[in-house]
Design an enzyme around this catalytic site. Structure first.
Site, PDB file in Angstrom:
ATOM      1  N   TYR A 157      -3.132  -4.134  -7.855  1.00 20.04           N
ATOM      2  CA  TYR A 157      -1.761  -3.779  -8.240  1.00 20.04           C
ATOM      3  C   TYR A 157      -1.164  -4.768  -9.241  1.00 20.04           C
ATOM      4  O   TYR A 157      -0.136  -4.482  -9.854  1.00 20.04           O
ATOM      5  CB  TYR A 157      -0.856  -3.684  -7.005  1.00 20.04           C
ATOM      6  CG  TYR A 157      -1.255  -2.612  -6.014  1.00 20.04           C
ATOM      7  CD1 TYR A 157      -2.204  -1.648  -6.332  1.00 20.04           C
ATOM      8  CD2 TYR A 157      -0.691  -2.555  -4.746  1.00 20.04           C
ATOM      9  CE1 TYR A 157      -2.583  -0.674  -5.427  1.00 20.04           C
ATOM     10  CE2 TYR A 157      -1.065  -1.577  -3.833  1.00 20.04           C
ATOM     11  CZ  TYR A 157      -2.012  -0.648  -4.184  1.00 20.04           C
ATOM     12  OH  TYR A 157      -2.383   0.315  -3.277  1.00 20.04           O
TER      13      TYR A 157
ATOM     14  N   ASP B  87      -0.672   1.951   6.395  1.00 17.33           N
ATOM     15  CA  ASP B  87      -0.028   3.261   6.562  1.00 17.33           C
ATOM     16  C   ASP B  87      -0.805   4.121   7.553  1.00 17.33           C
ATOM     17  O   ASP B  87      -0.222   4.809   8.389  1.00 17.33           O
ATOM     18  CB  ASP B  87       0.060   3.995   5.214  1.00 17.33           C
ATOM     19  CG  ASP B  87       1.369   3.686   4.504  1.00 17.33           C
ATOM     20  OD1 ASP B  87       2.089   2.777   4.962  1.00 17.33           O
ATOM     21  OD2 ASP B  87       1.678   4.350   3.494  1.00 17.33           O
TER      22      ASP B  87
ATOM     23  N   LYS C 181     -14.995  -4.567   0.570  1.00 19.19           N
ATOM     24  CA  LYS C 181     -15.992  -3.596   0.102  1.00 19.19           C
ATOM     25  C   LYS C 181     -17.093  -4.420  -0.575  1.00 19.19           C
ATOM     26  O   LYS C 181     -17.398  -4.258  -1.765  1.00 19.19           O
ATOM     27  CB  LYS C 181     -15.302  -2.610  -0.863  1.00 19.19           C
ATOM     28  CG  LYS C 181     -16.147  -1.444  -1.285  1.00 19.19           C
ATOM     29  CD  LYS C 181     -16.359  -0.419  -0.194  1.00 19.19           C
ATOM     30  CE  LYS C 181     -17.262   0.704  -0.683  1.00 19.19           C
ATOM     31  NZ  LYS C 181     -17.746   1.573   0.412  1.00 19.19           N
TER      32      LYS C 181
ATOM     33  N   ASP D 241      -2.612  -1.797   1.912  1.00 15.97           N
ATOM     34  CA  ASP D 241      -1.582  -0.781   1.690  1.00 15.97           C
ATOM     35  C   ASP D 241      -1.985   0.512   2.402  1.00 15.97           C
ATOM     36  O   ASP D 241      -1.217   1.108   3.176  1.00 15.97           O
ATOM     37  CB  ASP D 241      -1.474  -0.558   0.164  1.00 15.97           C
ATOM     38  CG  ASP D 241      -0.309   0.325  -0.213  1.00 15.97           C
ATOM     39  OD1 ASP D 241       0.520   0.630   0.663  1.00 15.97           O
ATOM     40  OD2 ASP D 241      -0.237   0.733  -1.387  1.00 15.97           O
TER      41      ASP D 241
ATOM     42  N   ASP E   2     -14.275   1.443   4.247  1.00 16.91           N
ATOM     43  CA  ASP E   2     -14.444   2.854   4.623  1.00 16.91           C
ATOM     44  C   ASP E   2     -14.723   2.976   6.120  1.00 16.91           C
ATOM     45  O   ASP E   2     -14.193   3.868   6.797  1.00 16.91           O
ATOM     46  CB  ASP E   2     -15.540   3.538   3.778  1.00 16.91           C
ATOM     47  CG  ASP E   2     -16.715   2.627   3.460  1.00 16.91           C
ATOM     48  OD1 ASP E   2     -16.645   1.425   3.789  1.00 16.91           O
ATOM     49  OD2 ASP E   2     -17.711   3.102   2.894  1.00 16.91           O
TER      50      ASP E   2
END
Ligand code: NAD
Length: 363
Positions: free
Chosen positions: A146, A255, A195, A251, A227
């Site tokens: 980001y 959620d 990852k 992020d 994942d």
């Protein structure tokens, strides 16, 4: 001891829920012999209405000069509020982003707790949730994808866009240390999520987390691919204590974890810098649809105040008492409208705050 708290009531339901959290802090102060000095700060729409901007320099200085910040939530109805006719940099959310940046808040903590009493709100099967779960997602907030360099170029009529994901080892080390520190105050388990089978930034992340873990022999830790973590959150959420991860993964996972609890009005959050200072706020927004109606659930804000006691002031006993009082009030059957189920007693914002204060008095 005396603690100085900057209070941002904010917009929508913000002032109502912050009032209840202050009631709880005042009771804790009386019970344990602490005093809390509250200084009000305007942010968001409330600041636009008075100063014409969502955050003033004085507001930043005031926040900085306190030991911690307790916030309601900011923003209005994005379709109808005049605040959203302003250019993006003058809107309520711009004030919050600027405040977080000015205060150097790089670590975001979002607990996802499913209380036994609210199991009905969880979309997962009973055999998966058992007696409920209690995890903390620790997300790096100021680096990664980001904040990396980005550009869009056109070559031979074809558009190509680039976003870069960059972390240096110091950025990883400071968030990893925070994650292990938090785990020491909880279940002493860290799941570091990356990852690393694909990304260089994740391989560096893993190496630095391995180094930091050596400083915390009491904490058990593991690495998990993002994942797999996304699957495990719905397959077996009870396995997690602290999930430590970078900005974008955090992020998305935070959620996902909050949706698994099913109760937005219950979820606290904190953003910390590398001192004891932090900004504490509910995970939900300003709910303009129910503002001023005395129906908002104040528990997320009350639990955010408990996090402030635990992580900024090291008042663990006091934080435990608030959390226990919330559980007892739920056990006694009291619910605000958002978490109401059959056979339970519906209460408003103020009454919920008062019930929790009374439970603290008894505790
Ligand atoms: P929201 O979280 O405010 O509301 C979503 C739904 O959940 C609404 O139906 C609302 O009534 C309900 N809800 C939220 N909190 C509740 C509570 N404590 N008790 C009972 N019900 C509750 O999200 P939104 O509607 O998308 O956003 C409204 C405003 O909040 C927007 O301006 C948005 O930008 C802002 N916002 C601010 C923050 C923040 O201050 N950090 C975070 C998210 C959204």
């Amino acid at each position: 001891m005396n603690y100085k708290i900057a209070v941002i009531p904010g917009d929508g339901i913000g002032p109502e829920i912050v009032k209840e959290a202050k009631k709880v802090l005042i009771e804790i102060g009386e019970k344990f012999g602490h005093s809390f000095d509250f200084t009000e700060v305007l942010l968001g729409g409330a600041s636009i209405d008075v100063h014409g901007v969502p955050l003033t320099d004085e507001a930043i200085t005031t926040a900085r000069n306190n030991d911690a910040v307790l916030m309601g939530s900011i923003g209005g109805n994005t379709a109808t509020s005049p605040w959203y006719k302003l250019p993006p940099e003058k809107r309520p959310e711009a004030g919050l982003l600027k405040l977080r940046k000015s205060l150097n808040l790089f670590a975001n903590l979002r607990p996802a707790v499913l209380y036994n009493e609210l199991k009905g709100a969880c979309p997962l099967k009973d055999e998966i949730i058992g007696d409920g779960f209690d995890m903390m997602i620790m997300r790096e907030l100021t680096g990664g994808l980001y904040f990396g360099e980005r550009k869009t170029v056109e070559e031979d009529g074809v558009m190509t866009a680039y976003d870069s994901l960059t972390y240096n080892e110091n950025e990883i080390r400071r968030i990893a240390k925070r994650g292990f520190d938090i785990a020491m105050k909880r279940g002493k388990k860290v799941t570091s999520v990356d990852k690393a089978n694909v990304l260089d930034s994740s391989r560096l992340w893993r190496k630095v987390v391995d180094e930091v873990a050596k400083e915390y022999p009491e904490v058990s830790y593991e690495h998990m691919l993002v994942d797999n973590c996304a699957m495990q959150l719905v397959k077996d959420p009870k396995q997690f204590d602290v999930i430590l991860t970078e900005n974008m993964f955090g992020d998305i996972l935070s959620d996902e974890a909050s949706m698994v609890t099913g109760s937005i009005g219950m979820l606290a959050s904190a953003s910390l810098n590398d001192t004891k200072f932090g900004l504490y706020e509910p995970s939900h927004g300003s709910a303009p649809d129910i503002a001023g109606m005395d129906v908002a659930n104040p528990i997320a804000t009350i639990l955010s105040a408990a996090m402030m006691l635990r992580y900024s002031f090291d008042l663990d006993k006091e934080a435990d008492l608030i959390e226990a009082a919330v559980k007892e009030v739920l056990k006694a059957g009291y619910r605000t409208g958002d978490i109401l189920s059959e056979g339970k007693t519906k209460v408003g914002t103020k009454e919920m705050g008062t019930l929790i204060v009374d439970m603290i008095k008894k505790g």
